[in-house]
Design a protein around this motif. Structure first.
Motif, PDB file in Angstrom:
ATOM      1  N   THR A 267      32.578  34.730 146.126  1.00 15.72           N
ATOM      2  CA  THR A 267      32.400  33.833 144.996  1.00 15.72           C
ATOM      3  C   THR A 267      33.743  33.389 144.421  1.00 15.72           C
ATOM      4  O   THR A 267      34.782  34.011 144.646  1.00 15.72           O
ATOM      5  CB  THR A 267      31.594  34.528 143.884  1.00 15.72           C
ATOM      6  N   PHE A 268      33.682  32.307 143.684  1.00 19.47           N
ATOM      7  CA  PHE A 268      34.797  31.886 142.833  1.00 19.47           C
ATOM      8  C   PHE A 268      34.804  32.849 141.642  1.00 19.47           C
ATOM      9  O   PHE A 268      33.790  33.047 140.991  1.00 19.47           O
ATOM     10  CB  PHE A 268      34.561  30.445 142.417  1.00 19.47           C
ATOM     11  N   GLU A 269      35.969  33.449 141.345  1.00 20.47           N
ATOM     12  CA  GLU A 269      36.040  34.459 140.291  1.00 20.47           C
ATOM     13  C   GLU A 269      37.028  34.046 139.203  1.00 20.47           C
ATOM     14  O   GLU A 269      38.127  33.563 139.503  1.00 20.47           O
ATOM     15  CB  GLU A 269      36.478  35.803 140.874  1.00 20.47           C
ATOM     16  N   VAL A 270      36.628  34.264 137.954  1.00 17.93           N
ATOM     17  CA  VAL A 270      37.502  34.047 136.798  1.00 17.93           C
ATOM     18  C   VAL A 270      37.386  35.293 135.928  1.00 17.93           C
ATOM     19  O   VAL A 270      36.301  35.622 135.448  1.00 17.93           O
ATOM     20  CB  VAL A 270      37.110  32.793 136.002  1.00 17.93           C
ATOM     21  N   LYS A 271      38.516  35.982 135.713  1.00 15.52           N
ATOM     22  CA  LYS A 271      38.467  37.263 135.009  1.00 15.52           C
ATOM     23  C   LYS A 271      39.616  37.397 134.021  1.00 15.52           C
ATOM     24  O   LYS A 271      40.682  36.803 134.182  1.00 15.52           O
ATOM     25  CB  LYS A 271      38.533  38.418 136.016  1.00 15.52           C
ATOM     26  N   ASN A 272      39.356  38.188 132.980  1.00 12.18           N
ATOM     27  CA  ASN A 272      40.410  38.650 132.061  1.00 12.18           C
ATOM     28  C   ASN A 272      41.267  37.491 131.544  1.00 12.18           C
ATOM     29  O   ASN A 272      42.494  37.584 131.499  1.00 12.18           O
ATOM     30  CB  ASN A 272      41.313  39.673 132.760  1.00 12.18           C
ATOM     31  N   SER A 273      40.640  36.422 131.138  1.00 10.68           N
ATOM     32  CA  SER A 273      41.382  35.214 130.767  1.00 10.68           C
ATOM     33  C   SER A 273      40.882  34.655 129.443  1.00 10.68           C
ATOM     34  O   SER A 273      39.772  34.951 128.998  1.00 10.68           O
ATOM     35  CB  SER A 273      41.254  34.157 131.866  1.00 10.68           C
ATOM     36  N   ALA A 274      41.730  33.822 128.835  1.00  5.19           N
ATOM     37  CA  ALA A 274      41.420  33.207 127.544  1.00  5.19           C
ATOM     38  C   ALA A 274      41.310  31.698 127.703  1.00  5.19           C
ATOM     39  O   ALA A 274      42.046  31.087 128.484  1.00  5.19           O
ATOM     40  CB  ALA A 274      42.495  33.553 126.522  1.00  5.19           C
ATOM     41  N   PHE A 275      40.387  31.113 126.925  1.00 10.76           N
ATOM     42  CA  PHE A 275      40.148  29.677 126.968  1.00 10.76           C
ATOM     43  C   PHE A 275      40.129  29.138 125.548  1.00 10.76           C
ATOM     44  O   PHE A 275      39.498  29.728 124.661  1.00 10.76           O
ATOM     45  CB  PHE A 275      38.807  29.360 127.632  1.00 10.76           C
ATOM     46  N   THR A 276      40.797  28.011 125.326  1.00  9.32           N
ATOM     47  CA  THR A 276      40.747  27.326 124.032  1.00  9.32           C
ATOM     48  C   THR A 276      40.563  25.839 124.273  1.00  9.32           C
ATOM     49  O   THR A 276      40.763  25.328 125.371  1.00  9.32           O
ATOM     50  CB  THR A 276      42.019  27.573 123.216  1.00  9.32           C
ATOM     51  N   GLY A 277      40.173  25.133 123.207  1.00  5.72           N
ATOM     52  CA  GLY A 277      39.946  23.705 123.341  1.00  5.72           C
ATOM     53  C   GLY A 277      40.279  22.948 122.085  1.00  5.72           C
ATOM     54  O   GLY A 277      41.375  23.073 121.549  1.00  5.72           O
ATOM     55  N   ASN A 278      39.313  22.177 121.572  1.00  5.23           N
ATOM     56  CA  ASN A 278      39.548  21.362 120.394  1.00  5.23           C
ATOM     57  C   ASN A 278      38.366  21.460 119.445  1.00  5.23           C
ATOM     58  O   ASN A 278      37.398  22.161 119.709  1.00  5.23           O
ATOM     59  CB  ASN A 278      39.827  19.906 120.791  1.00  5.23           C
ATOM     60  N   ASP A 279      38.424  20.742 118.341  1.00  5.94           N
ATOM     61  CA  ASP A 279      37.390  20.836 117.307  1.00  5.94           C
ATOM     62  C   ASP A 279      36.433  19.662 117.348  1.00  5.94           C
ATOM     63  O   ASP A 279      35.928  19.226 116.314  1.00  5.94           O
ATOM     64  CB  ASP A 279      38.031  20.951 115.928  1.00  5.94           C
ATOM     65  N   ALA A 280      36.158  19.134 118.545  1.00  4.35           N
ATOM     66  CA  ALA A 280      35.200  18.036 118.678  1.00  4.35           C
ATOM     67  C   ALA A 280      33.820  18.477 118.204  1.00  4.35           C
ATOM     68  O   ALA A 280      33.521  19.668 118.085  1.00  4.35           O
ATOM     69  CB  ALA A 280      35.147  17.566 120.130  1.00  4.35           C
ATOM     70  N   ASP A 281      32.962  17.505 117.955  1.00  3.48           N
ATOM     71  CA  ASP A 281      31.646  17.793 117.415  1.00  3.48           C
ATOM     72  C   ASP A 281      30.615  17.991 118.523  1.00  3.48           C
ATOM     73  O   ASP A 281      30.858  17.699 119.698  1.00  3.48           O
ATOM     74  CB  ASP A 281      31.202  16.658 116.492  1.00  3.48           C
ATOM     75  N   CYS A 282      29.427  18.430 118.114  1.00  7.38           N
ATOM     76  CA  CYS A 282      28.337  18.661 119.057  1.00  7.38           C
ATOM     77  C   CYS A 282      27.571  17.366 119.304  1.00  7.38           C
ATOM     78  O   CYS A 282      27.718  16.386 118.578  1.00  7.38           O
ATOM     79  CB  CYS A 282      27.393  19.729 118.504  1.00  7.38           C
ATOM     80  N   GLY A 283      26.739  17.372 120.312  1.00  6.72           N
ATOM     81  CA  GLY A 283      25.881  16.240 120.603  1.00  6.72           C
ATOM     82  C   GLY A 283      26.533  15.226 121.520  1.00  6.72           C
ATOM     83  O   GLY A 283      27.728  15.270 121.815  1.00  6.72           O
ATOM     84  N   GLN A 284      25.715  14.271 121.975  1.00  7.45           N
ATOM     85  CA  GLN A 284      26.192  13.280 122.932  1.00  7.45           C
ATOM     86  C   GLN A 284      27.291  12.395 122.363  1.00  7.45           C
ATOM     87  O   GLN A 284      28.151  11.920 123.109  1.00  7.45           O
ATOM     88  CB  GLN A 284      25.018  12.413 123.410  1.00  7.45           C
ATOM     89  N   GLN A 285      27.289  12.184 121.085  1.00  7.99           N
ATOM     90  CA  GLN A 285      28.306  11.342 120.467  1.00  7.99           C
ATOM     91  C   GLN A 285      29.452  12.156 119.869  1.00  7.99           C
ATOM     92  O   GLN A 285      30.406  11.585 119.340  1.00  7.99           O
ATOM     93  CB  GLN A 285      27.663  10.483 119.359  1.00  7.99           C
ATOM     94  N   GLY A 286      29.367  13.473 119.974  1.00  3.66           N
ATOM     95  CA  GLY A 286      30.369  14.300 119.326  1.00  3.66           C
ATOM     96  C   GLY A 286      31.676  14.424 120.072  1.00  3.66           C
ATOM     97  O   GLY A 286      32.700  14.786 119.491  1.00  3.66           O
ATOM     98  N   GLY A 287      31.651  14.145 121.385  1.00  5.19           N
ATOM     99  CA  GLY A 287      32.887  14.203 122.162  1.00  5.19           C
ATOM    100  C   GLY A 287      33.269  15.575 122.659  1.00  5.19           C
ATOM    101  O   GLY A 287      34.322  15.735 123.284  1.00  5.19           O
ATOM    102  N   GLY A 288      32.461  16.582 122.406  1.00 12.01           N
ATOM    103  CA  GLY A 288      32.818  17.929 122.822  1.00 12.01           C
ATOM    104  C   GLY A 288      32.577  18.166 124.301  1.00 12.01           C
ATOM    105  O   GLY A 288      31.697  17.567 124.918  1.00 12.01           O
ATOM    106  N   ARG A 289      33.393  19.062 124.879  1.00 12.10           N
ATOM    107  CA  ARG A 289      33.242  19.447 126.279  1.00 12.10           C
ATOM    108  C   ARG A 289      33.256  20.964 126.395  1.00 12.10           C
ATOM    109  O   ARG A 289      33.859  21.655 125.575  1.00 12.10           O
ATOM    110  CB  ARG A 289      34.373  18.876 127.140  1.00 12.10           C
ATOM    111  N   ALA A 290      32.630  21.468 127.439  1.00 11.47           N
ATOM    112  CA  ALA A 290      32.722  22.892 127.757  1.00 11.47           C
ATOM    113  C   ALA A 290      34.103  23.188 128.324  1.00 11.47           C
ATOM    114  O   ALA A 290      34.710  22.349 128.986  1.00 11.47           O
ATOM    115  CB  ALA A 290      31.649  23.277 128.763  1.00 11.47           C
TER     116      ALA A 290
END
Length: 915
Positions: A267-290
């Motif tokens: 499998t593709f493995e991702v371990k022991n790591s940190a992720f950050t992003g931005n303060d976009a909003d929820c919903g289709q118009q909110g601009g947020g991404r996973a």
């Protein structure tokens, strides 16, 4: 000419010098020839004895192709694209800074070793990273390399597009490793994704490759930090990732995968790591991404820290694991959609032991065919969502802690879903702790599908502190949220503890529910609110509910039943409270069916997914609300309030007796036998399955049928005058409100009510038929008039097998006796079809036995049928068989000998054939 060699690094360099004139004297030709031959001989010996490794360069290739082994150290300033060819190796020492022009890339087809001493580089660390830094365009109006005329996929005009590091599937994994590397200002390299028929971008692209990348960091990456495609199975660990920052719509998840992973073992493995992003909003118009996006891939994620972003992880058509992680985001934390398959195998995605907090969205979602197992998660927040949201998916939830949930439900299930929820704790939800079936589908502003079949198995959960207010036009506005709400769905609700609840404990509308051994309280709600769903289009879907062994406290009314069928047994009925006078209320609100067809009850569509372990047969009385009870404490029929003024028998009360059977065959307990109990009209009331000891569940069978014919809201009156009736003398017709006034032939003699002679000096006694069976064990059926409780044994009658021998008496053999024949269980062929064959035999022959002459032992024949344990109209086990016996050792020599042949079906032997 003088030859000598000198050592430069690891290579051996041979050098030949000539004299200044560059000429050889003619007088010395012979000597020269001799010397040359000697030197050639010596050189040959040296070439054999000395290894000659390839040359190694340092900071040599600023653009073009690395074909040998090259080391980058200090500061390396690239001028263009660099390719590491197959068979070549690029070493990047710790602390090296590689400056790269915007739009340029490093394409690794051979091997690359970054900061890893194991493959030849100096060892990296978090304070000594190799740094890959791209310059920024000075003029963004210029078109980059990712815009190609007449291309359907390369249509990105950004001047910096194309920058990144690509690890191809041709790499030498033994010498490839990335250990502590930093990537900055990379736009992302375009890699074609076949399943999308488009290009996607990433600063590091794993194109079908597998290696380990440790200690990665990223700054100002336009698109994805890492993208894995085409069976790539890298391990990313101890790294820090950031959401893409592109402002022109190409920003993307920090880590993405398309068709990655080579299977569940790679499998593709991702371990022991940190992720950050931005303060976009929820919903289709909110601009947020996973921050992590996985599609059609096999992936394992462990010990991740995801925060400061709109969404967490989105997985589509993928399998694998997400474990031991902390996710704190604004919107949905873990979104799953569809499932990953390998051939006909459907893989399950596991989400276990995570700490999930959301500001607005759901903790976990499983949508549109997902298959998810979630255990040991803590889920809270969700000011505008639910703890777990499930739509048209198969999900198991075990030992999760859900709540507080500020928006909606603890568990929200709709669409065609099949869900198991065991040993969870659900507390402090704004709406229903558990909702299956979306009753808001006709409410303004809601975009949810119309009801479809769905099923929930809810067992051993702790549900507490439910005090919210729900709203729907289905219920005429606001109403206290029930603890468990079942709408047009099936649910088995067992052994749960429900406390501090202000609404109904269980509310079921147009549903099928099996409710046993729960302990629950409510501050004024109903214990069981069971009702019909009228879709206002001429369809009324009644509910069927079975309650047994539950303990209710604090309720205003115990059971409230409207145009449905409910059976209650073996419970202590608490006294009514909060101003209610009766613990049970049953109602028929419409006109009389079948005179008004739209009023007739129908089974809800969720009958396609019946409740697990439901003992009641899934049948409704189409023109009546039916309340059956037996073995209830602190209760009798006078404690039932009836609302029934539009039809003669729209509300029926059936007082019953407890009935249980034990099924045996040949005096052995039969597990898994089916026992069907039918009433006098042939309507199935129960379809039961026996346990390991052969016992059915204990169920209630009606022994008396009570009605409210004088409309005084009480059943069972004697000499009740029927309003509006006339006995011919101007007086109303007078009846006893029992089985002689219910419009049913209760005893099966074809006479109804007053036409039955039993009603002259008594009443009709209920008549029941029992059918018991198990394939391979036999069948039994019988009928009786119920006069009291039953705890009895059913002995199945097995159909004996048969056997036939092809060879007649007196058949002659030389030395080897070969006997052939046929065998069958039950009734012999011919059969009209496969189903007829199975029903006629209702079992199968386990073996055919032969007793040779002079032996007390029985020997087994060989099965020639090729049936492989299946019964069809053409074949079945031992339809054809053969047995061979060597007669050479027979002590009597020539003469008559006798064989005895029989078949066995696991219970009985056939009659013996003699030859």
């Amino acid at each position: 000419m003088i030859f000598f060699f000198c050592q430069m690094r690891r290579s051996i360099i041979f050098v030949a010098f000539m004299d200044r004139t560059g000429e050889l004297l003619m007088s010395e030709n012979n000597r020269t020839k001799s010397v040359s031959l000697v030197m050639l001989y010596m050189m040959s010996l040296l070439m054999v004895m000395v290894s000659v490794p390839a040359a190694s360069a340092v900071n040599e290739t600023t653009q073009g192709t690395v074909t040998g082994t090259e080391t980058w150290s200090g500061t390396m300033n690239l001028q263009g694209d660099v390719e590491v060819a197959e068979g070549a190796k690029l070493i990047v020492n710790a602390g090296t800074t590689i400056n790269i022009p915007f739009g340029k890339f490093i394409d690794v087809k051979g091997g690359i070793c970054i900061g890893d001493a194991a493959c030849g580089a100096s060892a990296g660390s978090s304070s000594s990273q190799a740094r890959f830094i791209w310059s920024l365009p000075t003029d963004y109006t210029k078109t980059g390399r990712c815009l190609v005329a007449d291309s359907n996929v390369l249509n990105n005009p950004d001047a910096a597009c194309g920058s990144g590091l690509i690890i191809r599937d041709t790499i030498d994994q033994a010498v490839t490793s990335i250990n502590y590397a930093h990537f900055e200002n990379a736009y992302g390299y375009p890699i074609y994704v076949a399943s999308l028929q488009s290009v996607q971008y990433g600063a590091i692209v794993f194109d079908g490759s597998s290696t380990t990348a440790r200690g990665l960091t990223f700054t100002d990456i336009n698109t994805s930090n890492v993208i894995a495609v085409d069976f790539a199975s890298p391990l990313l660990t101890d790294s820090t990732f950031e959401l893409g920052v592109d402002g022109q719509g190409y920003d993307a998840a920090a880590v993405r995968a398309y068709d990655a992973g080579a299977g569940i073992l790679s499998t593709f493995e991702v371990k022991n790591s940190a992720f950050t992003g931005n303060d976009a909003d929820c919903g289709q118009q909110g601009g947020g991404r996973a921050v992590i996006y996985i599609e059609n891939s096999y992936i394992d994620m462990d010990n991740l820290d995801i925060k400061d972003n709109a969404y967490g992880v989105l997985m589509k058509s993928s399998s694998g694991t997400l474990t031991n992680s902390k996710i704190d985001v604004k919107c949905n934390a873990v979104d799953t959609n569809s499932l990953k398959t390998t051939g006909i195998i459907e893989h399950t995605l596991e989400v276990n032991n995570n700490d999930i907090t959301t500001e607005e969205g759901a903790g976990i979602t499983a949508y549109d065919g997902a298959k998810v197992y979630a255990e040991g998660n803590t889920i809270s927040g969700a000011s505008d969502g639910s703890g777990v949201g499930i739509r048209s998916s198969v999900v198991e939830l075990h030992n999760n802690n859900i709540g507080p949930i500020g928006g909606w439900n603890g568990i929200w299930i709709y669409g065609t879903s099949d869900v198991i929820a065991e040993n969870n704790t659900i507390s402090e939800t704004a709406k229903e702790p558990v909702l299956i079936g979306e009753y808001h589908y006709q409410d303004q502003g809601w975009q949810v599908p119309a009801p479809t079949a769905a099923r929930l198995y809810l067992a051993n959960n702790a549900i507490s502190n439910n005090s919210g207010t729900c709203n729907s036009q289905m219920y005429d506005g606001d109403f206290p949220c029930p603890a468990v709400h079942v709408f047009r769905s099936s649910a088995t609700i067992l052994d749960n503890i429900i406390t501090d609840n202000t609404g109904d404990i269980i509310r079921a509308k147009g549903s099928l529910i099996n409710v046993q051994r729960n302990t629950a309280d409510s501050q004024g709600g109903f214990a069981g609110n069971v009702s019909v769903h009228d879709d206002n289009y001429g369809n009324k879907y009644g509910s069927i509910a079975y309650f047994s062994g539950n303990s209710w406290t604090g309720v205003s009314q115990v059971y409230n039943v409207t145009e449905s069928r409910v059976t209650v047994q073996s419970e202590q009925i608490p006294s009514p409270g909060y101003g209610e006078l009766y613990p049970v209320n049953i109602r028929w609100l419409g006109a009389e069916c079948p005179f008004v067809q739209d009023e007739c009850l129908q089974l809800p569509g969720t009958v396609a997914l019946p409740p697990t372990g439901m003992p009641l047969a899934l049948e409704l009385v189409e023109n009546a609300t039916v309340f059956s009870f037996a073995d209830l404490q602190n209760f009798d029929s006078s404690m039932i309030h009836i609302q029934n003024q539009n039809t003669a028998w729209g509300s029926q009360v059936r007082e019953g007796e407890l009935v249980r059977y034990q099924v045996k065959a040949k005096n052995s307990n039969v597990e898994g036998a089916t026992v069907i109990i039918k009433d006098s009209t042939g309507l199935p009331l129960y379809e039961l399955t026996t346990d390991a000891f052969g016992f059915t569940p204990e169920v209630s069978l009606p022994s008396d049928f009570l009605l409210d014919r004088n409309w005084n809201h009480i059943v069972g009156d004697k000499n009740a005058a029927i309003p509006g009736s006339n006995d011919g003398t101007g007086q109303p017709v007078v009846v006893d409100e029992d089985s002689c006034a219910d419009g049913i032939d209760n005893d099966g003699d074809t006479y109804v009510d007053g036409d039955d002679s039993d009603c002259i000096n008594g009443r009709e006694r209920p008549f029941y038929t029992v059918e018991a069976s198990k394939f391979g064990s036999g069948t039994d059926d019988f009928s009786y008039v119920l006069t009291g409780p039953i705890d009895d044994v059913i002995n199945l009658e097995n159909l004996r097998p048969g056997v036939w021998v092809n060879e007649p008496d007196g058949y002659s053999y030389a030395t080897t006796v070969r006997i052939t024949g046929q065998a069958w269980d039950g009734a012999k062929w011919p059969y009209a079809n496969d189903n007829t064959a199975q029903q006629a035999q209702f079992g199968m022959v386990k073996r055919v036995e032969i007793q040779p002459p002079g032996s007390s032992d029985w020997f087994y024949a060989s099965d020639l049928s090729g049936a492989n344990g299946e019964i069809t109209m053409e074949t079945h086990p031992f339809k054809d068989w053969v047995y061979e016996w060597d007669g050479a050792a027979h002590p009597e020599g020539e003469g008559d000998i006798t064989f005895r042949i029989r078949s066995y079906d696991g219970l009985d032997y056939s009659p013996i054939e003699v030859r």
